[in-house]
Design an enzyme around this catalytic site. Sequence first.
Site, PDB file in Angstrom:
ATOM      1  N   TYR A 151     122.948  64.649  50.364  1.00  0.00           N
ATOM      2  CA  TYR A 151     123.361  64.151  49.050  1.00  0.00           C
ATOM      3  C   TYR A 151     123.123  65.212  47.969  1.00  0.00           C
ATOM      4  CZ  TYR A 151     123.502  60.915  45.057  1.00  0.00           C
ATOM      5  OH  TYR A 151     123.792  60.291  43.861  1.00  0.00           O
ATOM      6  N   LYS A 189     125.923  66.999  45.615  1.00  0.00           N
ATOM      7  CA  LYS A 189     125.872  66.871  44.158  1.00  0.00           C
ATOM      8  C   LYS A 189     125.669  68.223  43.468  1.00  0.00           C
ATOM      9  CE  LYS A 189     126.601  62.476  43.779  1.00  0.00           C
ATOM     10  NZ  LYS A 189     127.866  61.995  43.165  1.00  0.00           N
TER      11      LYS A 189
END
Length: 291
Positions: free
Chosen positions: A161, A165
């Site tokens: 993640y 991001k």
Amino acid sequence: MTGICHDRVVVVTGAGQGLGREHALALAAEGARVVVNDLGDAAGSVAEEIRAAGGTAVADTGDASDWAYAEALVGRAVEEFGTLDALVNNAGINRDRMLVSMTEEEWDLVLKVDLKGHFAPLRHAAAYWRERSKQGGAVAARVVNTTSGAGLMGSVGQGNYGAAKAGVAALTQIAAAELARYGVTVNAIAPAARTPMTEAVFAERMRAPETGFDAMHPGNVSPLVVWLASADSADVTGRVFEAEGGVIAVADGWQHGSRAERDHRWPPSAVGPAVRELIARSPVPAPVYGA
């Protein structure tokens, strides 16, 4: 409805719940005509909620990370409302796991949804705006991406993640530089709010208070998104903003820092002392979340 986004056409991905739903509602309340994207029936429910409140919205169901669908999503906005003025990339998932336990599938899925799911709609929207600009049309387009503190600072247990991001933040800066000539601004937000994703991980922090200001309500983030999607934000691009409760902050990313220099190649034995001296006179990095 009138407001700072009056008659602007905005696509919001991942708008069936959480932050995306709040963004879609807030944009519509400020006069935007909204294309609500998500998987399943949730997009239709949000679009109906907007229409019931007097706004204008259509639902479009599909995977924003799918190349052909992302192109069709941009086309739907133009077909339905005659143009596209802003893209809010919000769709995302997480599959948290320590790196030593993470599977290839967990890595690939998060990178696909969270990073490619930003790139694909952005790529097709950019092509539409470039063509309009080349034909002499006025373009005042906006892209609002969604990064995360996990991508800006790092977060233990979120290697997939956080990498996705961080990629979104870099993509934002690059797209802002490339698309400025066509009348397009590109910014990103790093929100902290109560969503189905964060409730599962940070249950205590995200719990709504019994009284007073609900700082973690996802709707607190949406006013920033609405303004960034508006015509008024034309002078702001390539920026990442942190948003939480009543706080808006500019995230200051990588910068050229202290340097040591010679007029010849460094001998390996001299590198260690030079690096330690550079670190000693440099700011201490923000700690990784969860470390």
